[in-house]
Design a protein around this motif. Sequence first.
Motif, mmCIF file in Angstrom:
data_model
loop_
_atom_site.group_PDB
_atom_site.id
_atom_site.type_symbol
_atom_site.label_atom_id
_atom_site.label_comp_id
_atom_site.label_asym_id
_atom_site.label_seq_id
_atom_site.Cartn_x
_atom_site.Cartn_y
_atom_site.Cartn_z
ATOM 1 N N ARG A 1 12.687 -11.606 44.044
ATOM 2 C CA ARG A 1 14.029 -12.204 44.045
ATOM 3 C C ARG A 1 14.000 -13.735 44.084
ATOM 4 N NH1 ARG A 1 14.855 -12.997 49.677
ATOM 5 N NH2 ARG A 1 13.578 -11.527 50.855
ATOM 6 N N GLY A 2 12.929 -14.297 44.656
ATOM 7 C CA GLY A 2 12.830 -15.758 44.709
ATOM 8 C C GLY A 2 12.533 -16.407 43.371
ATOM 9 N N ALA A 3 12.323 -15.600 42.332
ATOM 10 C CA ALA A 3 11.938 -16.157 41.029
ATOM 11 C C ALA A 3 13.129 -16.421 40.118
ATOM 12 C CB ALA A 3 10.954 -15.206 40.340
ATOM 13 N N ALA A 4 14.356 -16.194 40.615
ATOM 14 C CA ALA A 4 15.526 -16.212 39.721
ATOM 15 C C ALA A 4 15.713 -17.553 39.001
ATOM 16 C CB ALA A 4 16.785 -15.833 40.501
ATOM 17 N N ALA A 5 15.605 -18.652 39.730
ATOM 18 C CA ALA A 5 15.868 -19.957 39.105
ATOM 19 C C ALA A 5 14.813 -20.268 38.042
ATOM 20 C CB ALA A 5 15.906 -21.051 40.167
ATOM 21 N N GLN A 6 13.569 -20.012 38.386
ATOM 22 C CA GLN A 6 12.499 -20.249 37.409
ATOM 23 C C GLN A 6 12.683 -19.354 36.193
ATOM 24 O OE1 GLN A 6 8.495 -20.625 38.991
ATOM 25 N NE2 GLN A 6 7.631 -19.528 37.250
ATOM 26 N N ARG A 7 13.080 -18.107 36.425
ATOM 27 C CA ARG A 7 13.286 -17.179 35.327
ATOM 28 C C ARG A 7 14.362 -17.662 34.373
ATOM 29 N NH1 ARG A 7 11.912 -12.040 34.261
ATOM 30 N NH2 ARG A 7 10.006 -12.872 35.156
ATOM 31 N N ALA A 8 15.425 -18.263 34.929
ATOM 32 C CA ALA A 8 16.483 -18.777 34.067
ATOM 33 C C ALA A 8 15.914 -19.815 33.105
ATOM 34 C CB ALA A 8 17.609 -19.376 34.908
ATOM 35 N N GLU A 9 14.998 -20.648 33.595
ATOM 36 C CA GLU A 9 14.382 -21.647 32.700
ATOM 37 C C GLU A 9 13.480 -21.000 31.664
ATOM 38 O OE1 GLU A 9 12.896 -25.646 33.462
ATOM 39 O OE2 GLU A 9 13.475 -25.312 35.537
ATOM 40 N N GLU A 10 12.749 -19.981 32.083
ATOM 41 C CA GLU A 10 11.868 -19.287 31.141
ATOM 42 C C GLU A 10 12.695 -18.622 30.043
ATOM 43 O OE1 GLU A 10 8.690 -18.247 34.717
ATOM 44 O OE2 GLU A 10 9.662 -16.620 33.636
ATOM 45 N N MET A 11 13.776 -17.973 30.465
ATOM 46 C CA MET A 11 14.661 -17.315 29.510
ATOM 47 C C MET A 11 15.301 -18.344 28.573
ATOM 48 S SD MET A 11 15.296 -14.065 29.295
ATOM 49 C CE MET A 11 16.193 -12.811 30.217
ATOM 50 N N GLY A 12 15.719 -19.477 29.133
ATOM 51 C CA GLY A 12 16.307 -20.539 28.321
ATOM 52 C C GLY A 12 15.328 -21.037 27.266
ATOM 53 N N ALA A 13 14.059 -21.168 27.648
ATOM 54 C CA ALA A 13 13.045 -21.631 26.699
ATOM 55 C C ALA A 13 12.847 -20.613 25.580
ATOM 56 C CB ALA A 13 11.723 -21.892 27.426
ATOM 57 N N MET A 14 12.866 -19.314 25.935
ATOM 58 C CA MET A 14 12.739 -18.274 24.895
ATOM 59 C C MET A 14 13.946 -18.299 23.964
ATOM 60 S SD MET A 14 9.919 -16.598 24.818
ATOM 61 C CE MET A 14 10.335 -15.235 23.715
ATOM 62 N N GLU A 15 15.131 -18.470 24.552
ATOM 63 C CA GLU A 15 16.346 -18.506 23.722
ATOM 64 C C GLU A 15 16.303 -19.692 22.758
ATOM 65 O OE1 GLU A 15 18.509 -16.311 23.239
ATOM 66 O OE2 GLU A 15 17.858 -14.950 24.818
ATOM 67 N N ALA A 16 15.791 -20.820 23.246
ATOM 68 C CA ALA A 16 15.696 -21.998 22.375
ATOM 69 C C ALA A 16 14.752 -21.728 21.209
ATOM 70 C CB ALA A 16 15.235 -23.212 23.185
ATOM 71 N N VAL A 17 13.646 -21.077 21.493
ATOM 72 C CA VAL A 17 12.699 -20.724 20.428
ATOM 73 C C VAL A 17 13.380 -19.804 19.409
ATOM 74 C CG1 VAL A 17 10.629 -19.349 19.930
ATOM 75 C CG2 VAL A 17 10.600 -21.028 21.798
ATOM 76 N N LEU A 18 14.078 -18.794 19.918
ATOM 77 C CA LEU A 18 14.718 -17.827 19.014
ATOM 78 C C LEU A 18 15.842 -18.483 18.212
ATOM 79 C CD1 LEU A 18 14.654 -14.695 21.318
ATOM 80 C CD2 LEU A 18 13.592 -14.889 19.059
#
Lengths: 492, 492
Positions: free
Chosen positions: A34-51
């Motif tokens: 559960r503590g990974a949520a903020a970092q995950r948002a950035e990871e997801m954002g980076a994937m979305e930018a690539v896509l």
Amino acid sequence: MSAYEELMGWARETQALAQVAGRLGWDQETVMPRGAAAQRAEEMGAMEAVLHARRTDPRVGDWLAGAEAPDAAGKAQLRLIRREYERAIKVPGDLAAALARLTSRAQGVWAEARAAGDMAGFAPVLAEIVALKREEAAALTGGSDTGLYDALLDDYEPGASAAQLQAIFDEMRPRLVALRAQALNGADAPEVSGTFDEAAQMALSRELAERFGYDLTRGRIDKAVHPFSSGSGDDVRITTRTVPDDPFNCLYSTIHEVGHACYEQGIDSAYHLTPVGQGVSMGVHESQSRIYENQLGRSRAFCEFLYGRMRDAFGEIGVDGPEAFYAAVNRLHRGYIRTEADEVQYNLHVMLRFDLERALIAGDLAVSDLEAAWNDRFEADFGYPVKGAASGVLQDVHWSVGLFGYFPTYALGNVYAGCLHAALRREVPDLETHLANGNPAPAIEWLHQAVQRHGGLYQPQELIARACGGETPGAEPLMAYLEDKFGALYPG
Amino acid sequence: MSAYEELMGWARETQALAQVAGRLGWDQETVMPRGAAAQRAEEMGAMEAVLHARRTDPRVGDWLAGAEAPDAAGKAQLRLIRREYERAIKVPGDLAAALARLTSRAQGVWAEARAAGDMAGFAPVLAEIVALKREEAAALTGGSDTGLYDALLDDYEPGASAAQLQAIFDEMRPRLVALRAQALNGADAPEVSGTFDEAAQMALSRELAERFGYDLTRGRIDKAVHPFSSGSGDDVRITTRTVPDDPFNCLYSTIHEVGHACYEQGIDSAYHLTPVGQGVSMGVHESQSRIYENQLGRSRAFCEFLYGRMRDAFGEIGVDGPEAFYAAVNRLHRGYIRTEADEVQYNLHVMLRFDLERALIAGDLAVSDLEAAWNDRFEADFGYPVKGAASGVLQDVHWSVGLFGYFPTYALGNVYAGCLHAALRREVPDLETHLANGNPAPAIEWLHQAVQRHGGLYQPQELIARACGGETPGAEPLMAYLEDKFGALYPG
């Protein structure tokens, strides 16, 4: 390499990356600390930018201009790639980014407003979302003010229009209202009661998933707050949930998600990791999940089998015999929540949202008037008032994430399922016997051949029409099925 | 935005994508359905292609030319980005792709050859890998034939050289051979025996992980065939395994991986998702895992505590009292496998590989002569012959995946751990008491302050030297510790 081959190489890699992004979503809902949520948002954002960069890559336009499809499947690939590319380049990058930021923030705002039961907390951000969705729709229509909602709907159900859906729903609504009234004015249906060990619920879920054809060597079942299916090709995972005193929540969520998952798993492997290798629309996807869950899973014959397995798993379950069990499985009650609704009332929930969101996008309804409109419409169709915003206008996450045009595909999925079910009964005449033995395989095999294996080869309505002997999908088969089934269960 | 800010934005997004690729690896080893392997290879390949394109993006060169670091951390960021960029652009894209394809294929070939115990099955593909790694090394040295191995080593341990490691290892090897001979010529040490329920092993593992400071709100523990740690920042996951009759395999694998994970979790959060926000080198990483596992976890004091917990968890365990338990935990035996080796013999395993792989890369040893060279060296250092290729030259996956220059970092990690342990004993004089109470926290806190929080702020050897009061890292502290500990356990 030819332009077609270059384009398909690009499409394959894009699909693979989209699968990775999807897996990240699965991870977030199942196993992420559960503590990974903020970092995950950035990871997801980076994937979305690539896509996003890939989807708007100008080379795609060049390849499309020069590509020649080698066969029918290739033509479908080009059609799907062109469609997505043209949608992607029409929406300005700034607008797409603004929507992503806004909806990311809005989900938290919505969750807080729902917890507080206060629409006023959500209304300002929803008004911003509606404004941006209108801008997005206008970009898609090329600046025209008409057809805004159709432009959004088209993202989820290619080829459908609001007018067409309206015609179908207009036929359904009064008949559903009448059926609902007849059922809820009658005697109470039986209910199950007992002790439903959660591990036993999961074990039975797993058994049902396998009976319904889910290939666990290319999938897995986990628990999550909201059941979902994710992935395509050879890695299609589902989630379910357990509620201690309501075993049907777990079992039927599983069968529903297995319908989605079998569709993805069942697409011809030659199409894997290509645009054709995905479910063709939300409506067709929902048709598979709903026919698994309802027309098959909640049938009298299958309930006969399930009653025995429930007794094996849980002992005394508070209903006496398979007929009472079937009535309990198909029990109607005075509810408020779409996701908990039975087969009859579910579609009324969807139509309510369809009409309201169309009015929002058309500019005919202000967000400040939304709650009152919701409450009026709810009472008109359901016969009793909403008991608060949390179980009323704030119950669904969809609008907070910008999903406008998505809701009607739920009801359209039921319409498609009704058509498919009528055809299935003609094609597999001894289906009852198989279902009563706990064996939906002949039905699944027919759905696999008629629908699932084709992926995106045909347009959604063409696909359903082909499966049903050429008939254009309409409301009648679904309504006849519902009136027959619930008319018998609730003779009034 | 300044060039520095643009560069850091790019670096942050690249790090986020690298985390996603890493999570995909975690998924593959823990939860992925087995039928998804082929699709996963494509997904992983697509992610690698994205990352490779980013790492060689010419804009990075432009930004680096214009970037001015605002502070010391910024200077370290630029140093790390420049280093990686310069390495990336030196290796031709075709060569990088050929290596990726070859090593992807070679892992399967190696696994089959190992299963068959036949080096001849692996030798041809290994010869191809050595040839390409030599090409890669030559590209990194700018075409020079000298320093090939150093160029590969530098990828895992920036600033280290083969000559420097050779000097350290030359000092260690005869002393380790002597210590090994003394131990294995003496009486057999006690061994644990009993029934070690696997769920109880996992439960005790989890307790130990928390005692050693692993933050489970930002991590998780799963089972996998090979224990590993993965991820950085706020999502750092570990795996362990259970062996029914060997509880130490599970418990000490867990403590080892917790050392890696605490390092990543402990880096200053201001550096998260940046180049400085990662463990600085393989050697420093291994120093943390090894000091957790050995100098702390296998200490007499901690074994005293663990003995009690083992008795609680498993009842009778076949050893009589904490002193015998300590001897059992630190038991030496005539083994063949690096990953199963004790603190003394482990380094001999590593040095063997270091010398052989250096000779391969220098062109002084042909792959056809590798097995004989391995066997000769093994018998010389261990005192008994290899019993076959599967537990000899074929035992490690590393060479099949192209990891040349990686092995020595294992022994260097032990050397660093030796230095840190000596400093730690000076800085935390009452450590024994805490460890005997099952509380490594004061040691962990010192390591956190001295090493972990800095991430990549300093060069590896500078980091260790700063932590140890300025001393250049060398073999003496480790050797004194080992001779003291194992000299007492095996007085000969």
